[in-house]
Design an enzyme around this catalytic site. Structure first.
Site, PDB file in Angstrom:
ATOM      1  N   ARG A 106       0.833  -1.208   0.000  1.00 58.99           N
ATOM      2  CA  ARG A 106       0.000   0.000   0.000  1.00 58.99           C
ATOM      3  C   ARG A 106       0.866   1.257   0.000  1.00 58.99           C
ATOM      4  O   ARG A 106       0.538   2.267  -0.645  1.00 58.99           O
ATOM      5  CB  ARG A 106      -0.929  -0.001   1.217  1.00 58.99           C
ATOM      6  CG  ARG A 106      -1.864   1.204   1.257  1.00 58.99           C
ATOM      7  CD  ARG A 106      -2.807   1.174   2.433  1.00 58.99           C
ATOM      8  NE  ARG A 106      -2.119   1.312   3.718  1.00 58.99           N
ATOM      9  CZ  ARG A 106      -2.752   1.332   4.892  1.00 58.99           C
ATOM     10  NH1 ARG A 106      -4.071   1.223   4.938  1.00 58.99           N
ATOM     11  NH2 ARG A 106      -2.056   1.452   6.012  1.00 58.99           N
ATOM     12  N   LYS A 200      -2.127   7.390   1.380  1.00 53.77           N
ATOM     13  CA  LYS A 200      -1.713   7.634   2.765  1.00 53.77           C
ATOM     14  C   LYS A 200      -0.561   8.634   2.757  1.00 53.77           C
ATOM     15  O   LYS A 200       0.616   8.271   2.891  1.00 53.77           O
ATOM     16  CB  LYS A 200      -1.330   6.325   3.447  1.00 53.77           C
ATOM     17  CG  LYS A 200      -1.318   6.402   4.976  1.00 53.77           C
ATOM     18  CD  LYS A 200      -1.215   5.017   5.584  1.00 53.77           C
ATOM     19  CE  LYS A 200      -1.109   5.065   7.103  1.00 53.77           C
ATOM     20  NZ  LYS A 200      -2.329   5.560   7.751  1.00 53.77           N
ATOM     21  N   GLU A 233     -15.017   7.222   7.386  1.00 53.60           N
ATOM     22  CA  GLU A 233     -13.969   6.644   8.237  1.00 53.60           C
ATOM     23  C   GLU A 233     -13.713   7.567   9.408  1.00 53.60           C
ATOM     24  O   GLU A 233     -14.254   8.671   9.489  1.00 53.60           O
ATOM     25  CB  GLU A 233     -12.678   6.459   7.432  1.00 53.60           C
ATOM     26  CG  GLU A 233     -12.128   7.762   6.862  1.00 53.60           C
ATOM     27  CD  GLU A 233     -10.916   7.577   5.965  1.00 53.60           C
ATOM     28  OE1 GLU A 233     -10.290   6.502   6.014  1.00 53.60           O
ATOM     29  OE2 GLU A 233     -10.598   8.519   5.219  1.00 53.60           O
TER      30      GLU A 233
END
Length: 351
Positions: A106, A200, A233
């Site tokens: 990721r 991210k 989230e």
């Protein structure tokens, strides 16, 4: 007219001088004439104190650093002054790196979206991180790592920088299952757009403000709800629900970060369905009003791995207690961290 201006300027200068003499006493700035003197000053901070960061890797230094006073990033690094960087995390538990490979994959997807080319291939990054964990001596903690556009200047564009940079640090500290429930609120801080939410990256100011907003309201943290009224989230966690008819439901990942721990939970949770404890497991859009009527609610994240939620915007979730299925799911993830397959747990060879 010129006489009036001169008189006004003189008066203003006198007022400012008088003001400065009261508000701004003389402050002498220390000048370090040598690197030895500076290093000594940095090390004073850590003298006789616990060292929560037992090891750091820096591609700028080209190695692992064990002195926390020297765990530094250049001020002209574009991650520092432009936010041009990405990061990810893995857990060290009982001397094993948990889910390192999925987090690293990721990490590189985030780097690609941010147009940062790693200075090393994936296999080398993996090797560095494992060696860093070993050098730290830490058997329970967090391994956090960053890819930056790199140091070299203060421009907006990274064009012309010598190289991207890779940093990593081990943060000492054990983990326990979260058995107490927390309160959350709906955040009023705008969500990141899908491009940035699914990457991210180091630009976490909205996340920080969402967390602070909750703390100021007497809650643990916040939950984001998108413009369509669907649950997204938390500031650094995924959300999940147990519906009143016993289904585990996670909100879709198209506008939010795809959590590695959430993905692992989706692989493990069918075990409870096979036992007849869960009706099913699915990923779907969840309207906020529906979520508030759920039987159970939880956060999912690497260092939790599950945090029960018992109240949202002042209203209890279910009966207002930590749910039985929430803890059953927590047990599944905890057992996976402690004794799961070595495809998900890499043993660290400590020196």
């Amino acid at each position: 007219m010129s006489h009036s201006i001169s008189k006004y300027t003189a008066s203003f200068s006198c007022d400012m001088a008088a003001s400065n003499s009261v508000i701004a006493p003389e402050f002498k700035v220390e000048v370090f004439s040598s690197s030895e003197e500076l290093v000594s000053k940095l090390q004073e901070k850590w003298s006789g104190k616990p060292k929560p960061y037992p090891a750091m890797y820096s591609s700028v230094f080209g190695g692992i650093i064990l002195d926390p006073a020297m765990m530094l990033i250049p001020i002209d690094d574009h991650m520092v002054h432009r936010g041009h960087g990405v990061f990810d995390t893995a857990i060290i538990h009982n001397g094993y790196l948990y889910e390192l490979d999925v987090h690293l994959a990721r990490f590189l997807r985030s780097a690609s979206k941010a147009k940062i080319v790693s200075p090393f291939p994936e296999a080398t990054l993996r090797s560095i991180l494992i060696q860093l964990a070993a050098s730290s001596g830490c058997r329970d903690g967090t391994l956090r790592y960053w890819l930056s556009a790199g140091p070299g200047n203060f421009s907006l564009s990274p064009t012309g920088l010598p190289s991207s940079a890779f940093y990593a640090v081990v943060i000492d500290g054990g983990f326990e299952q979260c058995r107490e429930g927390v309160k959350v609120i709906t955040s009023s801080i705008p969500m990141k757009s899908p491009l940035f939410a699914t990457m991210k990256n180091v630009n976490y100011l909205p996340n920080v403000l969402a967390k602070m907003e909750a703390e100021e309201a007497g809650a643990n943290t916040s939950v984001w709800v998108d413009e369509g009224g669907c649950i997204a989230e938390g500031p650094n966690m995924n959300v999940a629900f147990i519906t009143c008819d016993g289904e585990l439901v996670l909100p879709t990942f198209d506008k939010i970060l795809s959590g590695c721990t959430a993905m692992r939970l989706l692989q493990l949770a069918p075990q409870l369905a096979e036992q007849g404890r869960l009706k099913g497991v699915r990923v779907a859009a969840v309207i906020a009003d529906e979520g508030k009527k759920a039987a159970e609610m939880m956060f999912i994240g690497s260092s939790l791995p599950i945090l029960p939620i018992i109240m949202w915007d002042g209203n209890p979730i279910g009966n207002g207690n930590v749910g039985e299925l929430t803890m059953a799911l927590s047990d599944l993830l905890w057992e996976d961290m402690v004794a799961g397959p070595e495809t998900h747990r890499i043993p660290v060879s400590y020196a």
